[in-house]
Design a protein around this motif. Sequence first.
Motif, PDB file in Angstrom:
ATOM      1  N   LYS A  10      56.833  41.018  18.744  1.00  0.00           N
ATOM      2  CA  LYS A  10      57.268  40.138  17.556  1.00  0.00           C
ATOM      3  C   LYS A  10      56.467  39.008  18.002  1.00  0.00           C
ATOM      4  O   LYS A  10      56.715  38.178  18.775  1.00  0.00           O
ATOM      5  CB  LYS A  10      58.606  40.060  17.726  1.00  0.00           C
ATOM      6  CG  LYS A  10      59.569  39.187  16.756  1.00  0.00           C
ATOM      7  CD  LYS A  10      60.676  38.830  16.948  1.00  0.00           C
ATOM      8  CE  LYS A  10      61.495  37.813  15.913  1.00  0.00           C
ATOM      9  NZ  LYS A  10      62.967  37.779  15.997  1.00  0.00           N
ATOM     10  N   PRO A  11      55.500  38.699  16.717  1.00  0.00           N
ATOM     11  CA  PRO A  11      54.847  37.404  17.064  1.00  0.00           C
ATOM     12  C   PRO A  11      55.500  36.298  17.092  1.00  0.00           C
ATOM     13  O   PRO A  11      56.682  36.078  16.406  1.00  0.00           O
ATOM     14  CB  PRO A  11      53.984  37.563  15.588  1.00  0.00           C
ATOM     15  CG  PRO A  11      54.563  38.194  14.534  1.00  0.00           C
ATOM     16  CD  PRO A  11      55.639  39.258  15.428  1.00  0.00           C
ATOM     17  N   LYS A  12      55.067  35.280  17.843  1.00  0.00           N
ATOM     18  CA  LYS A  12      55.669  33.999  17.855  1.00  0.00           C
ATOM     19  C   LYS A  12      55.213  32.965  16.758  1.00  0.00           C
ATOM     20  O   LYS A  12      56.088  32.241  16.377  1.00  0.00           O
ATOM     21  CB  LYS A  12      55.488  33.118  19.163  1.00  0.00           C
ATOM     22  CG  LYS A  12      56.352  32.105  19.536  1.00  0.00           C
ATOM     23  CD  LYS A  12      55.723  31.656  20.978  1.00  0.00           C
ATOM     24  CE  LYS A  12      56.653  30.398  21.439  1.00  0.00           C
ATOM     25  NZ  LYS A  12      56.226  30.033  22.875  1.00  0.00           N
ATOM     26  N   TYR A  13      53.824  32.888  16.433  1.00  0.00           N
ATOM     27  CA  TYR A  13      53.530  31.997  15.465  1.00  0.00           C
ATOM     28  C   TYR A  13      52.936  32.383  14.109  1.00  0.00           C
ATOM     29  O   TYR A  13      52.887  31.656  13.308  1.00  0.00           O
ATOM     30  CB  TYR A  13      52.103  31.297  16.166  1.00  0.00           C
ATOM     31  CG  TYR A  13      52.612  30.636  17.488  1.00  0.00           C
ATOM     32  CD1 TYR A  13      53.122  29.437  17.567  1.00  0.00           C
ATOM     33  CD2 TYR A  13      52.317  31.061  18.706  1.00  0.00           C
ATOM     34  CE1 TYR A  13      53.434  28.606  18.777  1.00  0.00           C
ATOM     35  CE2 TYR A  13      52.534  30.637  19.874  1.00  0.00           C
ATOM     36  CZ  TYR A  13      53.149  29.308  19.969  1.00  0.00           C
ATOM     37  OH  TYR A  13      53.161  28.718  21.045  1.00  0.00           O
ATOM     38  N   THR A  14      53.187  33.745  13.722  1.00  0.00           N
ATOM     39  CA  THR A  14      52.715  34.308  12.402  1.00  0.00           C
ATOM     40  C   THR A  14      53.820  35.170  12.079  1.00  0.00           C
ATOM     41  O   THR A  14      54.788  35.683  13.155  1.00  0.00           O
ATOM     42  CB  THR A  14      51.514  35.049  12.664  1.00  0.00           C
ATOM     43  OG1 THR A  14      51.331  35.944  13.688  1.00  0.00           O
ATOM     44  CG2 THR A  14      50.230  34.097  12.761  1.00  0.00           C
ATOM     45  N   ASN A  15      53.942  35.550  10.908  1.00  0.00           N
ATOM     46  CA  ASN A  15      54.506  36.705  10.418  1.00  0.00           C
ATOM     47  C   ASN A  15      53.736  37.893  10.002  1.00  0.00           C
ATOM     48  O   ASN A  15      52.578  37.936   9.235  1.00  0.00           O
ATOM     49  CB  ASN A  15      55.296  36.480   9.009  1.00  0.00           C
ATOM     50  CG  ASN A  15      56.252  35.321   9.521  1.00  0.00           C
ATOM     51  OD1 ASN A  15      57.165  35.428  10.535  1.00  0.00           O
ATOM     52  ND2 ASN A  15      56.626  34.238   8.508  1.00  0.00           N
ATOM     53  N   LEU A  16      53.859  39.067  10.704  1.00  0.00           N
ATOM     54  CA  LEU A  16      53.127  40.304  10.158  1.00  0.00           C
ATOM     55  C   LEU A  16      53.857  41.102   9.161  1.00  0.00           C
ATOM     56  O   LEU A  16      54.990  41.060   9.171  1.00  0.00           O
ATOM     57  CB  LEU A  16      52.904  41.327  11.410  1.00  0.00           C
ATOM     58  CG  LEU A  16      52.255  40.720  12.661  1.00  0.00           C
ATOM     59  CD1 LEU A  16      52.185  41.459  13.747  1.00  0.00           C
ATOM     60  CD2 LEU A  16      50.732  40.170  12.154  1.00  0.00           C
ATOM     61  N   LYS A  17      53.191  41.386   8.318  1.00  0.00           N
ATOM     62  CA  LYS A  17      53.420  42.267   7.137  1.00  0.00           C
ATOM     63  C   LYS A  17      54.019  43.628   7.934  1.00  0.00           C
ATOM     64  O   LYS A  17      53.113  44.397   8.617  1.00  0.00           O
ATOM     65  CB  LYS A  17      52.371  42.446   6.079  1.00  0.00           C
ATOM     66  CG  LYS A  17      52.214  41.196   5.254  1.00  0.00           C
ATOM     67  CD  LYS A  17      51.123  41.480   4.357  1.00  0.00           C
ATOM     68  CE  LYS A  17      50.630  40.176   3.357  1.00  0.00           C
ATOM     69  NZ  LYS A  17      49.668  40.640   2.440  1.00  0.00           N
ATOM     70  N   GLU A  18      54.844  44.450   7.115  1.00  0.00           N
ATOM     71  CA  GLU A  18      55.195  45.863   7.695  1.00  0.00           C
ATOM     72  C   GLU A  18      54.480  46.722   6.739  1.00  0.00           C
ATOM     73  O   GLU A  18      54.098  46.613   5.808  1.00  0.00           O
ATOM     74  CB  GLU A  18      56.698  45.781   7.356  1.00  0.00           C
ATOM     75  CG  GLU A  18      57.706  45.005   8.392  1.00  0.00           C
ATOM     76  CD  GLU A  18      58.922  45.501   8.481  1.00  0.00           C
ATOM     77  OE1 GLU A  18      59.431  46.226   7.721  1.00  0.00           O
ATOM     78  OE2 GLU A  18      59.784  44.674   9.123  1.00  0.00           O
TER      79      GLU A  18
END
Length: 649
Positions: free
Chosen positions: A641-649
């Motif tokens: 789970k990224p701390k500083y970004t959002n990852l697309k699923e």
Amino acid sequence: MAIVKMNRFSLFVFESDKENLLHELQKFNYVHFLDLKENTDYVEMGLENAKVPENIVRLNEEITKVKYGLEKLSKYDTRATGLKAMKEGKEVLEFTELEERAENFNYQPIYEKLKEIGSSLDAIKSEKEKLNSTMNELRPWAGLDVAVSELGSTKQCITLMGTIPRNTRDSMEKELLESQYTYYEVIGEEKGYIYILVISAKEEADQVMEILRNHSFTETRLGIGDIPNKEMDVILNRISELKEEESNCEKQLTELGKYLPNLELLYDYYMNNKLRIASSENFLMAGNVNIIEGYVPADMINEFTDIVKKNLNNVYFMEIKEADKEDEEVPILLKNSTFSKPYESLTTMYALPKYNEIDPTPLFTPFYIFFFGMMIADMGYGLLLALGTGIALKTFNLSKEQRKNMLFYFYGSIATIFWGAIYGSFFGGIIPLPALIDVAVEYNRLLIISIAFGILHIFIALGIHAYLNIRDGKILDALYDVGFWYMALIGAILLLLTTTGILYGGIKNVAAVIMAIGMIGIVLTGGRSSESIGGKIGGGLYSLYGISSYVGDFVSYSRLMALGLSGAFIASAINMMAKMLFDMGIFGIIGGIVVFAVGHSFNVFLSVLSGYVHSIRLTYVEFFGKFYEGGGKAFKLLQSKPKYTNLKE
């Protein structure tokens, strides 16, 4: 919606192909590896633990460097904060985009520069502390106008510098005046002490030393040679120079602050790399071959298979089969509608379902929202909640988890508005509205409605229990554990309603017969697992005694009424206090506005907190307690789970 169906795979792959395969599987994400070290059969076969790549040590070093950079530059972040930051949100990236940008960023020169600046700042800090310490030591001696180097003892006299407590000054001076060849001067005072200079002929030295000792004299040795004021000027100049050097370092750090977003990307990238590399600890080896086992969602198995084929060039062995329904190792992944998904957190907080159970999330969600709204039950509060969460959902760039949290309370706000309309409550009655239920008068009616909702809630939970038994082919168990309880409880409720005159008395005998059949059935089947006849009867009687717990469960739903009433009465009291202040002139109006705003804000907080907690309590204890066991293991994705970004699923 339900628990995601799983397929189990066993994969044999050469060590030389492992790293590339794991890299591609991490992009795929939906792979759960089993820890084969826990498989006793494999251990007995003498298989070895898989090799964890040595580069994990270097990777940990790089992560430490990035953390150092983030720590140093965090306070030089020039990006927006507060609501503006929430509106912009975290950057949304594809996993491949995160990799590409991180790999194209050369952090090493920046790290070296940060280390250099950090070392300079540490040296500056250390020197400043020493200089400030010296300044503090010299400050009480600022009145001394003679160079310290000239105050040394000679053949004819001794020179002493030191401190005595202020309360001993008078008696000491009196005794020193009796000496003939002694000079005494007070140089300064600070923190209850007198700073003194004493020059005495050696023939009186012993006498003077005795006087000083009797007055708690502490000698001071200054590590300077010049006049204290001149030394202090030199120190102040040096401190000024150090501050300038410190300012230059700060400017350099401010310039480097522009690289903070890159460091954040790099950190998320490295943490994903670490997770991927560490996943090798789950594998075993036979010679140069890695043995990998795990689970993949059944609807993704084709994509998974294509990735394996493409990256291993058909040089592998893989076996795939449907996950065993009774296998407790099967990881749990929940898949729900947009409406139910925000409430998955309540399920996971209690316990994930086992693979052979059902996902209770869509079953309890409508009840949870309904109960939540009933416990707050104010249109004004509901509109505030809806407005706040609605704006956040529309305006802010929220992460997946943040969005689910906003939807959680947004749906609850709709139910709150609904029940506020039923009660005719708008900020505790500040605007008179027609009410379907007058809570100030019809509280008995409201209590009956609350308990009726509780009965429905529990009966549905029992129905789910019956469904699970029927699904698993245990039709008689459904009759014994649910059917007889339905008969006993429904019969008892109908009997009570006919006795109190609420229902037609003619069905009293029918109700009594239904209740009796249910109770007899419970006694005869409740202890069926026992081997002896006495055990069966005892177990059955004990099961029937459980009817008392149902009474407690039904009464527990009175909190739906109690919390709604308490919030309404508190809101009404706040309005009364505000109105009293409004009648007291301009200052009263100001005070009334403050009381209204602060009071209702506090009541909203309490009401929402109470609705959240007590709706959970009714779900976990009264609802889950009738059919849900839980105890499943969470599906572990291959992306951290990224701390500083959002990852697309």
